[in-house]
Structure formats: C-alpha cells, structure tokens
Design a protein around this motif. Sequence first.
Motif, PDB file in Angstrom:
ATOM      1  N   VAL A 149       8.272 -36.382 104.524  1.00  0.00           N
ATOM      2  CA  VAL A 149      10.088 -36.173 105.199  1.00  0.00           C
ATOM      3  C   VAL A 149       9.343 -34.894 106.866  1.00  0.00           C
ATOM      4  N   GLY A 150      10.686 -35.529 107.751  1.00  0.00           N
ATOM      5  CA  GLY A 150       9.873 -33.648 108.303  1.00  0.00           C
ATOM      6  C   GLY A 150      11.401 -32.595 108.765  1.00  0.00           C
ATOM      7  N   ASP A 151      11.335 -32.545 109.600  1.00  0.00           N
ATOM      8  CA  ASP A 151      12.657 -31.499 109.462  1.00  0.00           C
ATOM      9  C   ASP A 151      14.258 -31.772 109.691  1.00  0.00           C
ATOM     10  N   GLY A 152      15.019 -30.783 108.989  1.00  0.00           N
ATOM     11  CA  GLY A 152      16.167 -31.404 109.288  1.00  0.00           C
ATOM     12  C   GLY A 152      16.606 -32.574 109.096  1.00  0.00           C
ATOM     13  N   CYS A 153      16.476 -33.942 107.959  1.00  0.00           N
ATOM     14  CA  CYS A 153      16.949 -34.942 108.357  1.00  0.00           C
ATOM     15  C   CYS A 153      17.900 -34.892 107.140  1.00  0.00           C
ATOM     16  N   TYR A 154      18.847 -36.142 107.255  1.00  0.00           N
ATOM     17  CA  TYR A 154      19.966 -35.676 105.613  1.00  0.00           C
ATOM     18  C   TYR A 154      19.741 -37.491 105.292  1.00  0.00           C
ATOM     19  N   LEU A 155      19.617 -37.662 104.037  1.00  0.00           N
ATOM     20  CA  LEU A 155      19.644 -38.584 103.361  1.00  0.00           C
ATOM     21  C   LEU A 155      20.426 -38.856 102.334  1.00  0.00           C
TER      22      LEU A 155
ATOM     23  N   ILE B 196      19.861 -41.034 107.049  1.00  0.00           N
ATOM     24  CA  ILE B 196      19.907 -41.988 106.530  1.00  0.00           C
ATOM     25  C   ILE B 196      21.176 -42.520 106.031  1.00  0.00           C
ATOM     26  N   ALA B 197      22.048 -43.565 105.915  1.00  0.00           N
ATOM     27  CA  ALA B 197      22.751 -42.763 105.217  1.00  0.00           C
ATOM     28  C   ALA B 197      23.433 -43.727 104.134  1.00  0.00           C
ATOM     29  N   ASN B 198      24.465 -44.212 102.774  1.00  0.00           N
ATOM     30  CA  ASN B 198      23.935 -44.015 101.632  1.00  0.00           C
ATOM     31  C   ASN B 198      23.303 -45.708 101.478  1.00  0.00           C
TER      32      ASN B 198
ATOM     33  N   GLU C   8       7.813 -46.096 109.295  1.00  0.00           N
ATOM     34  CA  GLU C   8       8.114 -45.094 109.715  1.00  0.00           C
ATOM     35  C   GLU C   8       9.441 -45.295 110.562  1.00  0.00           C
ATOM     36  N   VAL C   9      10.102 -43.915 109.983  1.00  0.00           N
ATOM     37  CA  VAL C   9      11.001 -43.610 110.985  1.00  0.00           C
ATOM     38  C   VAL C   9      10.695 -42.657 111.867  1.00  0.00           C
ATOM     39  N   GLN C  10      11.101 -42.669 113.499  1.00  0.00           N
ATOM     40  CA  GLN C  10      10.913 -41.925 114.309  1.00  0.00           C
ATOM     41  C   GLN C  10      11.781 -40.892 114.273  1.00  0.00           C
ATOM     42  N   GLU C  11      11.510 -39.834 115.358  1.00  0.00           N
ATOM     43  CA  GLU C  11      12.776 -38.969 115.847  1.00  0.00           C
ATOM     44  C   GLU C  11      13.703 -39.264 115.862  1.00  0.00           C
ATOM     45  N   GLY C  12      14.826 -38.816 115.470  1.00  0.00           N
ATOM     46  CA  GLY C  12      16.889 -38.920 115.749  1.00  0.00           C
ATOM     47  C   GLY C  12      17.423 -40.366 115.924  1.00  0.00           C
TER      48      GLY C  12
ATOM     49  N   GLY D 253      22.037 -46.735 108.814  1.00  0.00           N
ATOM     50  CA  GLY D 253      23.116 -47.133 108.250  1.00  0.00           C
ATOM     51  C   GLY D 253      23.205 -47.871 106.856  1.00  0.00           C
ATOM     52  N   GLY D 254      24.253 -47.592 106.100  1.00  0.00           N
ATOM     53  CA  GLY D 254      24.642 -47.364 105.099  1.00  0.00           C
ATOM     54  C   GLY D 254      23.273 -48.963 104.269  1.00  0.00           C
TER      55      GLY D 254
END
Length: 271
Positions: free
Chosen positions: A106-112, A130-132, A141-145, A149-150
């Motif tokens: 996991v990189g920086d500044g992410c919200y899980l 990454i929502a609920n 792989e999930v790229q930057e930004g 959705g949940g």
Amino acid sequence: MKIHPTAIVSPKAVLADDVEIGPGVIIGDEVTLGAGCVVQAHAIIEGKTTLGTGNLVGYGSIIGTEPQDFAFKKETVSEVRIGNGNTLREYVTIHRGTKEGSATEVGDGCYLMVGSHLGHNVRIANRVIIANACHLAGYVEVQEGAVLGGGTVFHQFMRVGRQAMVRGGTRFGKDIVPYAMADADNFLSGINVIGLRRSGMKSETRQEIRRAFKLLFRSGLNVSQAVEQAATMQWGPEATAFFDFVRESKRGICPANQRKGDRDEGGESID
C-alpha cells in the motif's frame, strides 16, 4: 509510547517512540511501526509487516496474516509493506504475499474504509480510496488516485488505472483503463471528468484524454487497431500512459458501452 496494558506486543517488534497501541491489540515479532502510527482496539498485526509514518489501523483490523491460497506454504517468507499517512478503518484485512520474497503493498495517503480486503500480492499506489466492503483478490493492482466504490469485487490479476472511478456494487474481471468511469459489470461509461478536474488536470489534457478514449472505444477499430493507430500520433504524457496501459494488459480491458449519445460523469458528451 502509549501501550494499553491489555495489548500483547512482542518485545521483538520495532516501534517508534510515539506509537499508540489500543486495548486488546496483538503485535507480532516481525512488525515495524513508524512514527505517529495509531493501532486501535483489537487490531492484529502479524508477520513481516512494515508500516511507515502516520498510519491509522482501525478497530479489529487484521494485517499481515497468511494468504488465502491453497498453494501457500507456511514456511514462506513474505511481507506486507504499507507507506505513510494511510487510514485503514475498522475491520480492514490485508494478507501478506503468497510467494517467497513477495509482498502486498500500500502506498501513501490511501483511505481504506470499513471491511475492505486486500488479498495476497495486491499493489495499491498513492492516494487511492477504497470504500466499504471492497474485495480485491490476489495480485490486483490499483494505480494512483483511483476511487473504488463500496461493495465492489475485483478478480485476481486485474488492474485499475490511475484516477479511474469505479461504481459501487459492481464486479470486474478485466482491466479498467486510466481516467475512466466504470459503472457496470466489466463496462465503462466514459471519462472521470469530475475527478480529473478536481485533481487540477488542465482542460487541454482532459480533451486529449477524451480523444484517446474515443479512438479506443468509439472509432470502430478493435483494440489492437486502435493502439496501432495511436502509435502513429503525437500524445502528451497522460494519453501516452493511457495507451501504454492498454498495450500492457494481460487480462484484456473492459469495453465501453456503445449506446448513442453516452455521457460521461461530467455531463459532457463523449461522442
């Protein structure tokens, strides 16, 4: 350092001086927690797991445990590596890599958000939301930004391109191209215009991405033909990255719907 008396923290763990550990937390031998990390009640962090600075690990989260892979061998040495400034809310689960020397990252500044799951060898870039109850299978792989959705599920080995927006409650088994709106099972509807505007992307760059999207999905060419034609044209770095992503796809890319007059999220025609 603040460690609740009911927490079980291995003396071998490496903890920064200002780390906060809540009640009932379990911290294993090979865990490293950087400055400013907070681990809330009943979270478990095991295995060779490294968190950088300023991370929040929410109530009941479980990080660094063995992957859900029948081929996994218990003696395998693998990792979870988490960067800086991430928020992992309640009951997030992150499994370590399944192969020797591999890692879930996991990189920086992410919200899980609550109940999201990262399977083994998932790679999350910076500033991803990454929502609920999103579930990411192994090697996603999930790229930057990107924003997921949940309640959405993602098949193993697929990719989500940078600054893509994925609608909740959907399912994906093919790659989602950068800058796109994905709003139905394995289908795209257009460009994530609002997200690109909010990111500060210039109007001319957005227009070029729009042209790239039209060439790929609205020109009547198949994917290979569109990529070949794109190679004969001049593009800026963002559109170049768009076509590079398509060219590198192994699972194939999600198609865009073909209804006449489709509109993107910004309310502007993509035809």
